[in-house]
Design a protein around this motif. Structure first.
Motif, PDB file in Angstrom:
ATOM      1  N   GLY A 192       3.543 -53.448  62.874  1.00  0.00           N
ATOM      2  CA  GLY A 192       2.116 -53.160  62.767  1.00  0.00           C
ATOM      3  C   GLY A 192       1.571 -52.263  63.857  1.00  0.00           C
ATOM      4  O   GLY A 192       0.459 -51.744  63.735  1.00  0.00           O
ATOM      5  N   ASP A 193       2.322 -52.059  64.939  1.00  0.00           N
ATOM      6  CA  ASP A 193       1.789 -51.275  66.051  1.00  0.00           C
ATOM      7  C   ASP A 193       1.521 -49.839  65.624  1.00  0.00           C
ATOM      8  O   ASP A 193       2.404 -49.178  65.074  1.00  0.00           O
ATOM      9  N   SER A 194       0.322 -49.356  65.920  1.00  0.00           N
ATOM     10  CA  SER A 194       0.047 -47.947  65.674  1.00  0.00           C
ATOM     11  C   SER A 194       0.981 -47.125  66.548  1.00  0.00           C
ATOM     12  O   SER A 194       1.330 -47.531  67.659  1.00  0.00           O
ATOM     13  N   GLY A 195       1.401 -45.987  66.039  1.00  0.00           N
ATOM     14  CA  GLY A 195       2.296 -45.126  66.807  1.00  0.00           C
ATOM     15  C   GLY A 195       3.754 -45.506  66.668  1.00  0.00           C
ATOM     16  O   GLY A 195       4.592 -44.948  67.369  1.00  0.00           O
ATOM     17  N   GLN A 203      -1.034 -43.830  75.044  1.00  0.00           N
ATOM     18  CA  GLN A 203      -1.002 -45.283  74.882  1.00  0.00           C
ATOM     19  C   GLN A 203       0.422 -45.657  74.495  1.00  0.00           C
ATOM     20  O   GLN A 203       0.943 -45.171  73.497  1.00  0.00           O
ATOM     21  N   PRO A 238      -1.326 -51.102  69.848  1.00  0.00           N
ATOM     22  CA  PRO A 238      -2.749 -51.345  70.125  1.00  0.00           C
ATOM     23  C   PRO A 238      -2.983 -52.292  71.302  1.00  0.00           C
ATOM     24  O   PRO A 238      -4.098 -52.358  71.813  1.00  0.00           O
TER      25      PRO A 238
END
Ligand SMILES: Cc1cc2nc3c(=O)[nH]c(=O)nc-3n(C[C@H](O)[C@H](O)[C@H](O)COP(=O)(O)O)c2cc1C
Ligand code: SF4
Ligand code: FES
Lengths: 509, 152
Positions: free
Chosen positions: A179-182, A376, A380
């Protein structure tokens, strides 16, 4: 006959690969078009390759409209054309990497078990079948492999715990919730080399004495789900799954389960709840899933990349894996370059490479051509780092020492137009949106954080409200059952610490 | 009330997953993919088949963002709102798309033609901003590309 390779990876599909495939079929009737995964150079997708007597020749990025000119230029023979890139494995971006887990991704036909075996697949499982379980676990322990899902827990120790339990049933669960963005390494691997995940799970099953597994894939990955489902059928037909693994008489099988749009279900206990069919709420630990996991049974929960790294270790020996790396972070990491980056994609390199090398050398800086302002790292819940911290080596401990985390190794690049107050506000908003609701600070405090950020943005009582943000972050850090609430302070506080210019300062009365 | 067609789908979903341990999500996915949503009225039927309370099943269906209690539009645009897409300007793309399509994120147009909704990461973060349009991935999107993809 002309043999061409075109990714059906979601990157390539998102950039027009289906139109390219249709144009190829029209221009070269009778061609053999193999739909591969991606080699990970997202900026060159769709990247088309042709088999020639001297090896493969790549072209990219190819649009459907380029096909007539490419064919006229002698595409089938690897002819010259402005889009011609030469041998893909010689491209510096790829040649500099150390691909242990991603060797086959983008190369093989992910639908073909024979192709997998012809490219080194199944050697790990063969080796494991010849070893007693304790020696499989010893190899994984000695390799230094740590979980790639974020926490970096030693995989061998987790397996040993499950192996030591006596229970009628045990399970292997692959966490493909990503699920982590990126991040997109799990997705790329499942789409491009699904049998390596299945092989890793079968080895884990032999090691701990589990006969059944689950792959829990997020619903946002329809193509990965389809690939994995097809791979399971092919694996059963070919003896990589089922009651008689490679003719050994020992069995392992698995099922694909699909998530339903809840970020928190990537947390291992919420994920188990979700497979069991309940609300995806986090369970208090102990008991650890290794002792009392799925349906109350001892369960190994590992990230996709963790499990897919295991076949290499068994096939080549623990030392071959442990030879790479930095400090207590052994082996390679599948780093993902994302966001405002010129050369985004998948970079598998030994731990120890610096953040700056990744962002500036592999990544080539921003896509916009403007200066990098922040990156980042780790999704998130990861910290925002300024270029001043680009000397940080990619290593769990080194990032922690600078109040950051590497997580699942996604790096999202922002240029100088980024508004770090907006990013800090989003971190609270995301936490509020995705909270499972169990802990008050996470459920309520996150919404409070959004409101306080808005007041700071409006210049309202800035000093007092900033102090309130710090208090709120303390409460989240210590009053949360899991990292969703507990780590939301990382992006918030790092934005405040490293980018004070983006936050209004108290005006003197 | 359950329409006859809905009841058929629910019974097929339950039958397809008889013997599956933890069948709730597979059954709800099956229903949603056949009907386009999970009607409230099916939940008691599913609850009974799984030997669980209605309240429990209701809690499950409402916990997960994916399960809709009303059908989506004929076209579904899921536009990623997460960080990598933010870094590539999705906030602006979202505003422009809302204007161009005449509906806000999370809304379905009154004629049922179109739903625009937020998702958080599609794993397409190296070709951001990204979207799924009727399940097909689209990279480096802008408002014009999204409008074109749904025939506007
Ligand atoms: C909110 C939250 C989300 C998580 N999401 C994921 C995920 O998407 N994929 C993953 O592998 N681990 C995720 N984790 C970590 C898992 O809880 C767990 O540590 C991991 O699956 C263990 O596997 P590993 O040891 O191979 O890393 C998440 C943790 C938290 C707290
Ligand atoms: S911190 Fe948030 S997501 Fe984690 S268990 Fe508590 S309420 Fe649930
Ligand atoms: S952050 Fe938008 S696709 Fe990953």
């Amino acid at each position: 006959m002309t043999r061409l390779f075109l990714p059906a990876d979601a990157f390539a599909l998102a950039l027009g690969a289906e139109a390219v495939a249709a144009a190829l079929q029209a221009a070269l009737p009778g061609l053999e078009l193999v739909r591969t995964g991606s080699r990970g150079m997202a900026w060159l997708e769709p990247m088309l390759e042709v088999a020639t007597p001297d090896g493969r020749v790549a072209y990219g990025p190819v649009r459907a409209a380029d096909i007539p000119a490419l064919v006229a230029a002698g595409l089938a023979q690897g002819g010259a054309h402005p889009l011609r890139l030469g041998a893909p494995e010689a491209l510096p971006w790829l040649a500099r990497q150390t691909r242990l887990t991603f060797t086959r991704c983008g190369v093989v036909d992910p639908a073909s078990l024979p192709d997998y075996a012809a490219h080194g697949g199944l050697a790990g499982l063969r080796a494991a079948l010849a070893l007693p379980p304790a020696e499989i676990i010893e190899a994984v322990t000695a390799s230094g492999l740590r979980g790639r899902g974020g926490a970096g827990f030693p995989t061998g120790i987790k397996w040993r715990t499950v192996a030591a339990e006596t229970a009628p049933r045990k399970f292997i669960v692959a966490n493909a919730d990503e699920g982590d963005s990126g991040t997109f390494a799990d997705r790329m691997l499942m789409e491009g080399d699904p049998f390596s995940l299945i092989e890793g799970m079968a080895i884990a099953g032999l090691a701990v004495g589990a006969a059944h597994g689950y792959v829990y894939i997020r619903s946002e990955y329809p193509h990965a789900i389809a690939r994995m489902r097809a791979a399971v059928l092919a694996a059963r037909a070919g003896g990589l799954l089922g009651p008689d693994l490679l003719g050994s008489g020992r069995g392992f099988d698995l099922e694909i389960r699909v998530g339903a749009g809840a970020y928190v279900c990537g947390e291992e206990t919420a994920l188990l709840e979700s497979i069991e069919g309940t609300r995806g709420q986090v369970r208090a630990k102990p008991p650890l899933p290794a002792i009392k996991g799925l349906f109350g049974c001892p369960t190994v929960v590992n990230n996709v990349i963790t499990l897919a790294s295991v076949p290499f270790i068994l096939a080549n020996g623990a030392a071959a894996y442990a030879a790479h790396g930095f400090g207590r972070s052994r082996g390679t990491m599948a780093v993902q370059l994302a966001g405002n980056v010129k050369h985004g994609g998948l970079v598998e390199v030994p731990f120890g490479v610096t953040l700056g090398e990744l962002v500036l050398e592999y990544g080539g800086g921003t896509a916009s051509g403007r200066p990098v302002k922040a990156v980042q790292v780790g999704g998130p819940l990861g910290a925002y780092f300024p270029p001043a911290l680009f000397d940080t080596p990619f290593d769990y401990e080194a990032f922690a020492a600078r109040d950051g985390l590497i997580g699942h190794a996604g790096i999202v690049v922002f240029d100088d137009t980024a508004d770090m107050l907006a990013q800090a506000r989003f971190a609270f908003a995301f936490c509020a949106e995705e909270s499972c609701g169990k802990c008050t600070p996470c459920r309520i405090g996150s919404t409070r954080g959004v409101e306080v950020m808005d007041r700071i943005a409006a210049g309202d009582n800035v000093a007092a409200n900033t102090a309130l943000i710090h208090d709120l972050c303390e409460t989240l850090k210590f009053g949360s059952l899991c990292a969703l609430g507990g780590f939301t302070p990382y992006p918030v506080l790092s934005a405040l610490q490293h980018f004070p210019q983006d936050f209004p300062q108290e005006t003197q009365p | 009330m359950l329409a006859a067609e809905q009841l058929r789908v629910v019974e097929a979903a339950i039958a397809a997953h008889r013997g599956t341990e933890g069948a709730a999500l597979p059954i709800l996915h099956h229903i949603q993919s056949a009907l386009g949503f999970v009607p409230q009225a099916v939940l008691p039927v599913v609850a009974e088949a799984l030997n669980r309370s209605r309240a429990e099943l209701h809690g499950v269906a409402s916990f997960y963002h994916d399960f809709r209690d009303a059908p989506a539009g004929r076209h579904l645009v899921q536009l990623c709102q997460a960080e990598a897409c933010q870094a590539m300007g999705v906030r602006q793309v979202t505003r422009e798309s809302e204007q161009r399509l005449g509906l806000a994120l999370g809304e379905t147009s009154p004629d049922g033609a179109l739903t625009l909704e937020a998702v958080y990461c599609l794993g397409l973060c190296a070709c951001a901003p990204a979207a799924l349009v009727d399940g097909a991935p689209l990279g480096r999107v802008d408002a014009a590309a999204l409008a074109a993809a749904v025939g506007r």
